[in-house]
Design an enzyme around this catalytic site. Structure first.
Site, PDB file in Angstrom:
ATOM      1  N   ALA A 253     -33.977  11.570  52.955  1.00  0.00           N
ATOM      2  CA  ALA A 253     -35.312  11.972  53.377  1.00  0.00           C
ATOM      3  C   ALA A 253     -35.920  10.942  54.380  1.00  0.00           C
ATOM      4  O   ALA A 253     -37.204  10.724  54.535  1.00  0.00           O
ATOM      5  CB  ALA A 253     -36.285  11.866  52.148  1.00  0.00           C
ATOM      6  N   ASN A 254     -34.882  10.001  54.819  1.00  0.00           N
ATOM      7  CA  ASN A 254     -35.420   8.952  55.697  1.00  0.00           C
ATOM      8  C   ASN A 254     -35.434   9.119  57.320  1.00  0.00           C
ATOM      9  O   ASN A 254     -36.205   8.609  57.906  1.00  0.00           O
ATOM     10  CB  ASN A 254     -34.601   7.649  55.474  1.00  0.00           C
ATOM     11  CG  ASN A 254     -32.980   8.038  55.727  1.00  0.00           C
ATOM     12  OD1 ASN A 254     -32.605   9.017  55.381  1.00  0.00           O
ATOM     13  ND2 ASN A 254     -32.611   7.191  56.880  1.00  0.00           N
TER      14      ASN A 254
ATOM     15  N   ASN B 142     -16.466  26.847  63.652  1.00  0.00           N
ATOM     16  CA  ASN B 142     -16.561  25.890  64.973  1.00  0.00           C
ATOM     17  C   ASN B 142     -15.025  25.251  65.194  1.00  0.00           C
ATOM     18  O   ASN B 142     -14.662  24.656  64.204  1.00  0.00           O
ATOM     19  CB  ASN B 142     -17.619  24.974  64.942  1.00  0.00           C
ATOM     20  CG  ASN B 142     -18.136  24.662  66.170  1.00  0.00           C
ATOM     21  OD1 ASN B 142     -17.660  25.067  67.209  1.00  0.00           O
ATOM     22  ND2 ASN B 142     -18.758  23.474  66.299  1.00  0.00           N
TER      23      ASN B 142
ATOM     24  N   TYR C 243     -16.305  20.642  57.819  1.00  0.00           N
ATOM     25  CA  TYR C 243     -18.045  20.854  57.697  1.00  0.00           C
ATOM     26  C   TYR C 243     -17.966  22.388  57.330  1.00  0.00           C
ATOM     27  O   TYR C 243     -18.814  22.638  56.603  1.00  0.00           O
ATOM     28  CB  TYR C 243     -18.399  20.610  59.117  1.00  0.00           C
ATOM     29  CG  TYR C 243     -19.954  20.790  59.087  1.00  0.00           C
ATOM     30  CD1 TYR C 243     -20.928  19.671  58.561  1.00  0.00           C
ATOM     31  CD2 TYR C 243     -20.505  21.726  59.782  1.00  0.00           C
ATOM     32  CE1 TYR C 243     -21.982  19.758  58.643  1.00  0.00           C
ATOM     33  CE2 TYR C 243     -21.847  21.780  59.974  1.00  0.00           C
ATOM     34  CZ  TYR C 243     -22.618  20.904  59.388  1.00  0.00           C
ATOM     35  OH  TYR C 243     -24.042  21.059  59.505  1.00  0.00           O
TER      36      TYR C 243
ATOM     37  N   LYS D  87     -19.784  23.627  54.108  1.00  0.00           N
ATOM     38  CA  LYS D  87     -21.300  24.634  54.103  1.00  0.00           C
ATOM     39  C   LYS D  87     -20.922  25.874  53.697  1.00  0.00           C
ATOM     40  O   LYS D  87     -21.664  26.710  52.789  1.00  0.00           O
ATOM     41  CB  LYS D  87     -21.731  24.707  55.472  1.00  0.00           C
ATOM     42  CG  LYS D  87     -22.075  23.239  56.008  1.00  0.00           C
ATOM     43  CD  LYS D  87     -23.318  22.785  55.240  1.00  0.00           C
ATOM     44  CE  LYS D  87     -23.869  21.461  56.002  1.00  0.00           C
ATOM     45  NZ  LYS D  87     -24.999  20.948  55.268  1.00  0.00           N
TER      46      LYS D  87
ATOM     47  N   ILE E  90     -31.025  22.317  65.239  1.00  0.00           N
ATOM     48  CA  ILE E  90     -31.979  21.841  65.430  1.00  0.00           C
ATOM     49  C   ILE E  90     -31.977  20.465  65.860  1.00  0.00           C
ATOM     50  O   ILE E  90     -31.113  19.637  65.841  1.00  0.00           O
ATOM     51  CB  ILE E  90     -32.379  21.651  63.898  1.00  0.00           C
ATOM     52  CG1 ILE E  90     -32.483  22.906  63.288  1.00  0.00           C
ATOM     53  CG2 ILE E  90     -34.026  21.181  63.512  1.00  0.00           C
ATOM     54  CD1 ILE E  90     -33.100  24.103  63.471  1.00  0.00           C
TER      55      ILE E  90
HETATM   56  N1  NAP Z   1     -29.410  19.177  63.071  1.00  0.00           N
HETATM   57  C1  NAP Z   1     -28.986  20.437  63.124  1.00  0.00           C
HETATM   58  O1  NAP Z   1     -28.741  21.057  64.221  1.00  0.00           O
HETATM   59  C2  NAP Z   1     -28.277  20.807  61.794  1.00  0.00           C
HETATM   60  C3  NAP Z   1     -27.848  22.222  62.167  1.00  0.00           C
HETATM   61  C4  NAP Z   1     -27.362  22.858  60.689  1.00  0.00           C
HETATM   62  C5  NAP Z   1     -27.434  22.108  59.438  1.00  0.00           C
HETATM   63  N2  NAP Z   1     -27.731  20.898  59.548  1.00  0.00           N
HETATM   64  C6  NAP Z   1     -27.959  20.233  58.200  1.00  0.00           C
HETATM   65  O2  NAP Z   1     -29.182  19.582  57.740  1.00  0.00           O
HETATM   66  C7  NAP Z   1     -29.069  18.655  57.123  1.00  0.00           C
HETATM   67  C8  NAP Z   1     -29.874  17.438  57.809  1.00  0.00           C
HETATM   68  O3  NAP Z   1     -29.263  17.260  59.055  1.00  0.00           O
HETATM   69  P1  NAP Z   1     -30.025  16.449  60.154  1.00  0.00           P
HETATM   70  O4  NAP Z   1     -29.919  17.021  61.361  1.00  0.00           O
HETATM   71  O5  NAP Z   1     -31.487  15.910  59.701  1.00  0.00           O
HETATM   72  O6  NAP Z   1     -29.193  15.115  60.090  1.00  0.00           O
HETATM   73  P2  NAP Z   1     -29.284  13.503  60.412  1.00  0.00           P
HETATM   74  O7  NAP Z   1     -30.496  13.308  61.209  1.00  0.00           O
HETATM   75  O8  NAP Z   1     -28.047  13.233  60.830  1.00  0.00           O
HETATM   76  O9  NAP Z   1     -29.707  12.815  58.987  1.00  0.00           O
HETATM   77  C9  NAP Z   1     -28.542  12.734  57.838  1.00  0.00           C
HETATM   78  C10 NAP Z   1     -29.392  12.373  56.559  1.00  0.00           C
HETATM   79  O10 NAP Z   1     -28.053  12.513  55.570  1.00  0.00           O
HETATM   80  C11 NAP Z   1     -28.109  11.271  55.026  1.00  0.00           C
HETATM   81  N3  NAP Z   1     -26.831  11.037  54.523  1.00  0.00           N
HETATM   82  C12 NAP Z   1     -25.740  10.794  55.353  1.00  0.00           C
HETATM   83  N4  NAP Z   1     -24.772  10.312  54.571  1.00  0.00           N
HETATM   84  C13 NAP Z   1     -24.930  10.192  53.495  1.00  0.00           C
HETATM   85  C14 NAP Z   1     -24.520   9.890  52.287  1.00  0.00           C
HETATM   86  N5  NAP Z   1     -23.169   9.290  52.251  1.00  0.00           N
HETATM   87  N6  NAP Z   1     -25.205   9.850  50.920  1.00  0.00           N
HETATM   88  C15 NAP Z   1     -26.303  10.108  50.878  1.00  0.00           C
HETATM   89  N7  NAP Z   1     -27.132  10.569  52.013  1.00  0.00           N
HETATM   90  C16 NAP Z   1     -26.355  10.836  53.377  1.00  0.00           C
HETATM   91  C17 NAP Z   1     -28.761  10.406  55.894  1.00  0.00           C
HETATM   92  O11 NAP Z   1     -29.315   9.104  55.098  1.00  0.00           O
HETATM   93  P3  NAP Z   1     -28.907   7.527  55.783  1.00  0.00           P
HETATM   94  O12 NAP Z   1     -29.652   7.470  57.130  1.00  0.00           O
HETATM   95  O13 NAP Z   1     -29.885   6.912  54.615  1.00  0.00           O
HETATM   96  O14 NAP Z   1     -27.714   7.335  55.865  1.00  0.00           O
HETATM   97  C18 NAP Z   1     -29.583  11.091  56.553  1.00  0.00           C
HETATM   98  O15 NAP Z   1     -31.144  11.024  55.847  1.00  0.00           O
HETATM   99  C19 NAP Z   1     -27.586  18.370  57.118  1.00  0.00           C
HETATM  100  O16 NAP Z   1     -27.053  18.951  55.830  1.00  0.00           O
HETATM  101  C20 NAP Z   1     -26.969  19.028  58.183  1.00  0.00           C
HETATM  102  O17 NAP Z   1     -25.472  19.402  57.849  1.00  0.00           O
HETATM  103  C21 NAP Z   1     -28.344  20.260  60.583  1.00  0.00           C
END
Ligand code: NAP
Length: 244
Positions: free
Chosen positions: A13-14, A145, A151, A155, A184
């Site tokens: 959530a950060n 992909n 990954y 998922k 996103i």
């Molecule tokens: N962005 C996209 O286009 C996209 C597309 C499809 C799916 N998603 C999914 O959406 C979700 C969020 O993605 P996002 O784009 O917001 O990613 P992001 O900006 O990279 O953020 C990832 C988050 O996951 C946390 N995290 C990473 N490793 C972790 C661990 N070992 N234990 C606990 N927390 C951990 C991070 O916390 P810290 O910073 O504290 O490490 C951070 O808050 C993910 O599940 C991703 O697969 C994203």
């Protein structure tokens, strides 16, 4: 924070999608417990949530710490009404070059951790006969992909987990759904080169990448009473990039 107010736990959530979901839930009057792997992340969550939530350290790589952290939350008498499994990682490589660590880390953080988190909250949700479990999946579960067998497997594994769990708890007032984003704009995707970015964009019929708010609004809908008849579903949010 109040002990008897509706509470959501959001992993990761950060920053990124998780932060936007948490802030949007707060605007709806829901208090939040947000996780991060770092002290700095916890501070960020504390700063934006103010009196409506707090941050805690949680590294999903460590199963024992997931179980312990959840016990601590319940000891403090917060019960989780809404679980948002958002945190996720990618460690891309072609299968031929993929290491054991790249495979196991992605499966643990994106898939196995969800099993342990759900196991920690489901008993209390069943007793209350209400609950919402929402997990952030990915379009890659459905379309695959190159370089993402880990990954994609993590998922798509979530889809089976959620459908089976939805059946197990459907009569207990608990809904279990996946929100599956396409592309996103977050740190997750801004590591792409300009060429890779343009290639992705050419595959999105609405001709733009998605906003984090577009994921958060769907989360709000699925947490609401208006969505009480939706369970076991994967909601795709991808600008037409993939249609079921
Ligand atoms: N962005 C996209 O286009 C996209 C597309 C499809 C799916 N998603 C999914 O959406 C979700 C969020 O993605 P996002 O784009 O917001 O990613 P992001 O900006 O990279 O953020 C990832 C988050 O996951 C946390 N995290 C990473 N490793 C972790 C661990 N070992 N234990 C606990 N927390 C951990 C991070 O916390 P810290 O910073 O504290 O490490 C951070 O808050 C993910 O599940 C991703 O697969 C994203």
């Amino acid at each position: 924070m109040k002990k008897n107010k509706k509470t959501a736990l959001i992993t990761g959530a950060n920053r990124g999608i998780g932060k936007t979901i948490a802030k949007t839930l707060i605007k709806q009057g829901i208090q939040i417990i947000g996780t991060s792997t770092t002290e700095d992340g916890v501070e960020k969550i504390n700063n934006y949530s103010k009196k409506n939530g707090f941050g805690i350290i949680l590294n999903l790589k460590n199963t024992d710490s997931i179980i312990e952290t959840m016990k601590e939350i319940y000891k403090k008498q917060y019960s989780i009404d809404i679980l948002i499994n958002n945190a996720g990682i990618k460690k891309d490589n072609l299968l031929i070059k993929m290491t054991k660590t790249e495979w196991e880390d992605v499966i643990q953080i994106n898939l196995s951790s969800v099993f342990y988190l759900v196991k920690s909250v489901i008993g209390s949700m069943i007793r209350k006969r209400q609950g919402r479990i929402i997990t952030i999946g990915s379009i890659i579960a459905n379309i695959g992909n190159k370089g993402q067998v880990n990954y994609s497997a993590s998922k798509s594994g979530l889809i089976g987990l959620h459908k089976s769990l939805a059946l197990e708890v459907a009569s207990k007032g608990i809904t279990v759904n996946i929100i599956s984003p396409g592309f996103i704009n977050t740190n997750f995707t801004n590591t792409l080169s300009f060429k890779q970015y343009q290639k992705y964009l050419s595959n999105i019929p609405v001709k733009r990448t998605g906003y984090k708010e577009e994921i958060a609004h769907a989360v709000i809908f699925l947490t609401s009473n208006k969505a009480s008849y939706i369970t076991g579903h994967t909601l795709h949010i991808n600008g037409g990039m993939y249609m079921m």
